[in-house]
Structure formats: structure tokens, C-alpha cells
Design a protein around this motif. Structure first.
Motif, mmCIF file in Angstrom:
data_model
loop_
_atom_site.group_PDB
_atom_site.id
_atom_site.type_symbol
_atom_site.label_atom_id
_atom_site.label_comp_id
_atom_site.label_asym_id
_atom_site.label_seq_id
_atom_site.Cartn_x
_atom_site.Cartn_y
_atom_site.Cartn_z
ATOM 1 N N VAL A 84 -5.038 -4.661 1.940
ATOM 2 C CA VAL A 84 -4.887 -3.210 2.015
ATOM 3 C C VAL A 84 -6.238 -2.605 1.646
ATOM 4 O O VAL A 84 -6.730 -2.795 0.534
ATOM 5 C CB VAL A 84 -3.794 -2.704 1.059
ATOM 6 N N LEU A 85 -6.843 -1.885 2.586
ATOM 7 C CA LEU A 85 -8.170 -1.323 2.362
ATOM 8 C C LEU A 85 -8.112 -0.010 1.591
ATOM 9 O O LEU A 85 -8.979 0.277 0.761
ATOM 10 C CB LEU A 85 -8.873 -1.094 3.704
ATOM 11 N N TYR A 99 -5.216 -0.939 6.695
ATOM 12 C CA TYR A 99 -5.082 -2.384 6.498
ATOM 13 C C TYR A 99 -6.216 -3.127 7.208
ATOM 14 O O TYR A 99 -6.710 -2.680 8.245
ATOM 15 C CB TYR A 99 -3.767 -2.900 7.081
ATOM 16 N N ARG A 100 -6.572 -4.267 6.644
ATOM 17 C CA ARG A 100 -7.368 -5.243 7.390
ATOM 18 C C ARG A 100 -6.373 -6.175 8.069
ATOM 19 O O ARG A 100 -5.541 -6.792 7.401
ATOM 20 C CB ARG A 100 -8.262 -6.041 6.444
ATOM 21 N N VAL A 101 -6.420 -6.252 9.394
ATOM 22 C CA VAL A 101 -5.445 -7.056 10.126
ATOM 23 C C VAL A 101 -6.161 -8.057 11.021
ATOM 24 O O VAL A 101 -7.335 -7.875 11.382
ATOM 25 C CB VAL A 101 -4.500 -6.179 10.980
ATOM 26 N N GLN A 102 -5.444 -9.099 11.381
ATOM 27 C CA GLN A 102 -5.937 -10.093 12.331
ATOM 28 C C GLN A 102 -4.874 -10.360 13.380
ATOM 29 O O GLN A 102 -3.676 -10.388 13.072
ATOM 30 C CB GLN A 102 -6.307 -11.397 11.621
ATOM 31 N N ALA A 110 -9.465 -3.027 11.732
ATOM 32 C CA ALA A 110 -8.866 -2.129 10.743
ATOM 33 C C ALA A 110 -7.720 -1.410 11.441
ATOM 34 O O ALA A 110 -7.852 -0.991 12.596
ATOM 35 C CB ALA A 110 -9.887 -1.128 10.235
ATOM 36 N N LEU A 111 -6.591 -1.295 10.760
ATOM 37 C CA LEU A 111 -5.449 -0.586 11.321
ATOM 38 C C LEU A 111 -5.108 0.575 10.402
ATOM 39 O O LEU A 111 -4.902 0.385 9.196
ATOM 40 C CB LEU A 111 -4.245 -1.509 11.490
ATOM 41 N N PRO A 185 -14.396 -1.868 1.751
ATOM 42 C CA PRO A 185 -14.324 -0.598 1.012
ATOM 43 C C PRO A 185 -15.571 -0.410 0.150
ATOM 44 O O PRO A 185 -16.144 -1.379 -0.366
ATOM 45 C CB PRO A 185 -13.070 -0.770 0.138
ATOM 46 N N LEU A 186 -16.010 0.839 -0.005
ATOM 47 C CA LEU A 186 -17.210 1.108 -0.789
ATOM 48 C C LEU A 186 -17.077 0.610 -2.226
ATOM 49 O O LEU A 186 -18.060 0.239 -2.862
ATOM 50 C CB LEU A 186 -17.504 2.610 -0.792
ATOM 51 N N LEU A 187 -15.849 0.579 -2.729
ATOM 52 C CA LEU A 187 -15.646 0.142 -4.114
ATOM 53 C C LEU A 187 -15.991 -1.323 -4.330
ATOM 54 O O LEU A 187 -16.140 -1.772 -5.474
ATOM 55 C CB LEU A 187 -14.191 0.390 -4.528
ATOM 56 N N THR A 188 -16.128 -2.078 -3.244
ATOM 57 C CA THR A 188 -16.397 -3.505 -3.414
ATOM 58 C C THR A 188 -17.890 -3.814 -3.562
ATOM 59 O O THR A 188 -18.242 -4.957 -3.837
ATOM 60 C CB THR A 188 -15.857 -4.305 -2.205
#
Length: 206
Positions: A84-85, A99-102, A110-111, A185-188
Motif C-alpha cells: 500500500v503506497l 497500491y503497488r500491483v503486479q 501503481a493502481l 513513496p517520498l517517506l522511504t
């Protein structure tokens, strides 16, 4: 001694008239039975996505390794939720979750899952198509209405059937956008320098 039912959706809140559980114990039992025994769809859970728990984890053999759940794509295919982004807070308004999805083949996107007002139903997709090809602008892969029983999911789906459309009611449609590429995400980011370099790349380009 009074029972009220609360109905929440992305357009607001409806509260029922109070019922005395002393004079009407059967109504209390009806509510308890419904909450305990009803299908999750009836209780408001989204049947087009699923987040895994400790019971079902690793039992979905059609998902990618390390997936934490699944969400339906436009064609009904299960896209694996890898993380979950971002998630908005609160019960009302857009209710956006990213979400990050595959895909089953391993392609990553990204969804964006959100509830948008009827007059802005196609706005974001139209804007992304207008800016397509501009460097460092996310690319719209696809967009669609989330379907519920074959029709677009909308906040007046339940309200209209009961004649509950209050003044100021905003009809919101459940939409999904598939975007590429999927970043972090920028927080990472681990340092101010790394964060500033990210902003530099956004404005100037890599």
C-alpha cells in the motif's frame, strides 16, 4: 435501551430513527443475526479486492510471491497487491488508496482506487491523456469504473433504492486508474539529499 443503525458511504452518513430494544427485542436479534451471519458484501466490504490475513496468506496460488492481497483489474484479472503506497484518512470524500500491483506476468504498476464526484468522473484520466509524453509525468495505462453486480459502483446504488438522497448529496463513482511507472513513496527516502535529488529529477529530468 435505544438502537440506531449508522450507514456510512463516501457521500456521507445516514442514521436511522431510534428503536427501543426493550419494546422490540426481535429487531435487536435481527440486527445481531445480520451482523454475525451476513455475507461480507452485505456488510459493505468490497468484493472486487481482498487483503490477506494470517489465515489465507500463501493460499492464493494465482498471486505473485510476497503479495499481500489482490484487486480486480479492468478485465476481472486478479492483480497482486504488493504494498500500500498511500491511503487517505476518514470515512467520507474520495477515499483514495494507492497500491503497488503486479500482473500475473510480473509487470508492475501503481493502481489508484478512489471515489470521485459524478461531474469529475473522467477528469483525471482526461488530464493524464492531455499530458501524455511529457517527461517525468506518470503515464495512464488504463482507467475504469468498478462494477458491482455488473453496473458501475456508485454511492446512490443503495440510497436510491430506499429513497434516501438528502440535500447536498454528492453522487460518487468508484473508479480505478492503472499508472506507470510505480515509484517509491517520498517517506522511504533515507536522507534530505536523496529527497532533493528526487525533486530535481522530477523538474529537470534524470
Amino acid at each position: 435501551n435505544q438502537l440506531r443503525l449508522h450507514y456510512f458511504d463516501r457521500s456521507g452518513l445516514i442514521i436511522s430513527r431510534p428503536i427501543s430494544i426493550i419494546k422490540n427485542p426481535v429487531h435487536l436479534l435481527d440486527v445481531l443475526n445480520t451482523v454475525t451471519l451476513a455475507h461480507t458484501n452485505t456488510l459493505g466490504f468490497d468484493p472486487t479486492m481482498h487483503m490477506c490475513d494470517c489465515i489465507c496468506k500463501d493460499t492464493h496460488h494465482d498471486l505473485r510471491e510476497k503479495a499481500i492481497g489482490w484487486i480486480e483489474g479492468k478485465d476481472g484479472t486478479h492483480l497482486s497487491i504488493m504494498s500500500v503506497l498511500w491511503r487517505s484518512q476518514g470515512f467520507f470524500s474520495r477515499g483514495t488508496i494507492c497500491y503497488r500491483v503486479q500482473t500475473p506476468g510480473g509487470d508492475e504498476y501503481a493502481l489508484k482506487d478512489c471515489w470521485v464526484p459524478e461531474d469529475k468522473r473522467y477528469h483525471e484520466g482526461n488530464v493524464l491523456r492531455m499530458v501524455a509524453g511529457i517527461p517525468n509525468v506518470v503515464r495512464l495505462v488504463d482507467e475504469w469504473d468498478v462494477l458491482y453486480d455488473g453496473v458501475p459502483d456508485c454511492t446512490d446504488r443503495i440510497r436510491a433504492s430506499h429513497g434516501i438522497l438528502s440535500a447536498g448529496f454528492i453522487r460518487r463513482y468508484h473508479r480505478r486508474l492503472l499508472l506507470s511507472p510505480c515509484g517509491e513513496p517520498l517517506l522511504t527516502y533515507s536522507s534530505r539529499t536523496e529527497l532533493l535529488k528526487a525533486f530535481h529529477d522530477i523538474v529537470v529530468g534524470e
